[in-house]
Write an enzyme that holds these catalytic residues in place. Structure first.
Site, mmCIF file in Angstrom:
data_model
loop_
_atom_site.group_PDB
_atom_site.id
_atom_site.type_symbol
_atom_site.label_atom_id
_atom_site.label_comp_id
_atom_site.label_asym_id
_atom_site.label_seq_id
_atom_site.Cartn_x
_atom_site.Cartn_y
_atom_site.Cartn_z
ATOM 1 C CG HIS A 153 73.713 -14.106 38.584
ATOM 2 N ND1 HIS A 153 73.322 -15.415 38.709
ATOM 3 C CD2 HIS A 153 72.899 -13.572 37.634
ATOM 4 C CE1 HIS A 153 72.315 -15.661 37.865
ATOM 5 N NE2 HIS A 153 72.049 -14.570 37.200
ATOM 6 C CE LYS B 49 65.074 -15.989 39.034
ATOM 7 N NZ LYS B 49 66.488 -15.572 38.985
ATOM 8 C CE1 TYR C 80 37.302 -8.616 19.990
ATOM 9 C CE2 TYR C 80 39.033 -9.985 20.934
ATOM 10 C CZ TYR C 80 37.823 -9.328 21.055
ATOM 11 O OH TYR C 80 37.130 -9.384 22.229
ATOM 12 C CB CYS D 187 40.645 -13.505 22.395
ATOM 13 S SG CYS D 187 39.907 -13.684 20.753
ATOM 14 N NE ARG E 140 70.789 -9.291 37.899
ATOM 15 C CZ ARG E 140 70.216 -10.474 37.732
ATOM 16 N NH1 ARG E 140 69.279 -10.640 36.809
ATOM 17 N NH2 ARG E 140 70.571 -11.515 38.470
HETATM 18 C C1 PLP Z 1 67.325 -16.542 38.705
HETATM 19 C C2 PLP Z 1 68.637 -16.687 39.349
HETATM 20 C C3 PLP Z 1 69.287 -17.931 39.390
HETATM 21 C C4 PLP Z 1 68.773 -19.155 38.668
HETATM 22 O O1 PLP Z 1 69.130 -19.091 37.305
HETATM 23 P P1 PLP Z 1 68.806 -20.288 36.303
HETATM 24 O O2 PLP Z 1 69.440 -19.899 35.039
HETATM 25 O O3 PLP Z 1 67.313 -20.339 36.204
HETATM 26 O O4 PLP Z 1 69.349 -21.515 36.907
HETATM 27 C C5 PLP Z 1 70.463 -18.020 40.089
HETATM 28 N N1 PLP Z 1 70.987 -16.938 40.706
HETATM 29 C C6 PLP Z 1 70.403 -15.727 40.675
HETATM 30 C C7 PLP Z 1 71.052 -14.577 41.367
HETATM 31 C C8 PLP Z 1 69.223 -15.556 39.991
HETATM 32 O O5 PLP Z 1 68.655 -14.352 39.934
#
Ligand code: PLP
Length: 387
Positions: free
Chosen positions: A172, A45, A272, A319, A143
């Site tokens: 997660h 991502k 600046y 900058c 989340r």
């Molecule tokens: C970004 C993400 C991961 C990867 O996490 P890392 O800490 O970069 O390994 C895994 N699962 C989900 C749902 C994520 O959003």
């Protein structure tokens, strides 16, 4: 490392280098760490955490990853358009308006609301297809995801939908990178209880997954069928707690060349706001790299840049497209005076001689995490892939 600075072809004297060999090394280190069992999903991502999603995906898939994870349909489409055929999971529910693209490009969606699930199923069924999906269970990150106690009923009400096929169930972790082991244990318990209910209902959950990089390194019991590896793919540690547990190699380095150089009399201001004034006996050198390239302005007057194994203080406000550094002109003992010339290579992140500035160093200076810094450098810099 092979030097690939093709000056004739370069558009600007600042660039990112991504070492493919480091990514290969990291994938192998992950496989060695988790053993032969679990599948590996490379999370690419945010343009592969700034490294370039397509290139990283190719290297990861050639070195043991079987799945890819992205944040949006557009990110998945980019990989498909580049010819990548591996399964791609969109890690959040997109808006229903994206379902056409999702199906057309054969992306797999995360599902956690009934409205989206039904819209996905109807669109697929109307086209005579079945959309594979992964159910997201929110076990405590708070989340996205269905509540663990609702997961079974949610799946049961979709079980006979002609347009839907459950391919996986996942969660997660919120604290796998920290010292709060209780948090991980609590989430794991909730996840396992939900899985038990799902199985008790006679529903096959498909691929079960939970671990991000930190959990994959630190908690074997979170591996299940697949681990979702983001930050480790790029050779960065999810936290200090993992540094001694796995050997990783950072893939990203940031480079520029000196485009101007001038001697400044005492008291002359630079950039600046004149936040720096020449103390005399200095040259000030300019590189074409600024906050528009990911070098956060908050680092102004607070970081070093490296040239041929020597550190030079960055001076003046950073900058959008450039920043400056100071070259002290006083003789330095036996070494004599340090000289910096037009066109000299400057290392902003990476190694120069015996010195190294890491993404972690920059993150520390900013009060943020390496993930954030890597993404920022991905914004505009030209990417050069080595090895
Ligand atoms: C970004 C993400 C991961 C990867 O996490 P890392 O800490 O970069 O390994 C895994 N699962 C989900 C749902 C994520 O959003």
């Amino acid at each position: 490392m092979e030097k690939t600075d093709d000056q004739a072809a370069t558009q600007r004297w600042s660039w990112m280098e991504v070492d493919r060999e480091a990514i290969r090394h990291n994938l192998k280190a992950v496989r060695r760490h988790i053993g032969a069992g679990p599948l590996i999903m490379a999370v690419v991502k945010s343009d592969g955490y700034g490294h370039g999603a397509v290139e990283v995906a190719r290297v990861a898939l050639a070195n043991g990853a079987r799945y890819l994870g992205v944040a949006s349909v557009a990110e998945g489409v980019e990989l498909r358009v580049a010819g990548i055929m591996a399964p791609i999971l969109v890690l959040a529910e997109p808006p229903a308006a994206a379902i056409g693209q999702l199906l057309h490009y054969e992306l797999t969606s995360c599902v956690f609301t009934m409205d989206f699930a039904l819209a996905l199923g109807e669109t697929a069924a109307a086209a005579g297809r079945q959309a594979g999906y992964h159910l997201k269970i929110d076990t405590g990150m708070n989340r996205i995801g269905v509540h663990p106690s609702d997961a079974g009923d949610f799946l049961r009400s979709l079980d006979f939908h002609a347009g839907l096929r459950l391919e996986g169930v996942f969660t997660h972790f919120a604290t796998a990178d920290g010292s709060d082991e209780m948090g991980v244990r609590m989430q794991l318990k909730r996840f396992e209880e939900a899985l038990e209910v799902i199985r008790y209902m006679g529903i096959a959950p498909g691929i079960i997954h939970a671990a991000n990089s930190a959990a994959a390194i630190r908690y074997r019991q979170t591996h299940f069928d697949l681990v979702r590896i983001g930050i480790m793919t790029y050779g960065l540690h999810p936290s200090d707690l993992t540094r001694t547990l796995i050997n990783l190699r950072p893939a990203m380095s940031i480079h520029a060349r000196v485009i101007d150089l001038k001697s400044l009399p005492v008291g002359e201001g630079v950039s600046y706001g004149f936040t720096y004034r020449s103390p005399g006996n200095v040259q000030v050198a300019t590189i074409p790299l600024g906050y528009g390239d990911g070098l956060a302005r908050e680092l102004s007057n607070r970081m070093d840049l490296l040239v041929e194994g020597h550190a030079f203080p960055q001076v003046g406000n950073i900058c959008m497209d450039m920043c400056m550094f100071e070259v002290d002109q006083r003789p330095r003992g036996r070494e004599g005076r340090l000289e910096v010339r037009y066109g000299d290579e400057v290392v902003v992140v990476g190694r120069s001689g015996a010195l190294e500035i890491s993404l972690d160093d920059i993150a520390r200076g900013l009060g943020t995490i390496n993930y954030d810094v890597a993404c920022r450098f991905g914004l505009r810099l030209e990417k050069r892939y080595l090895n």
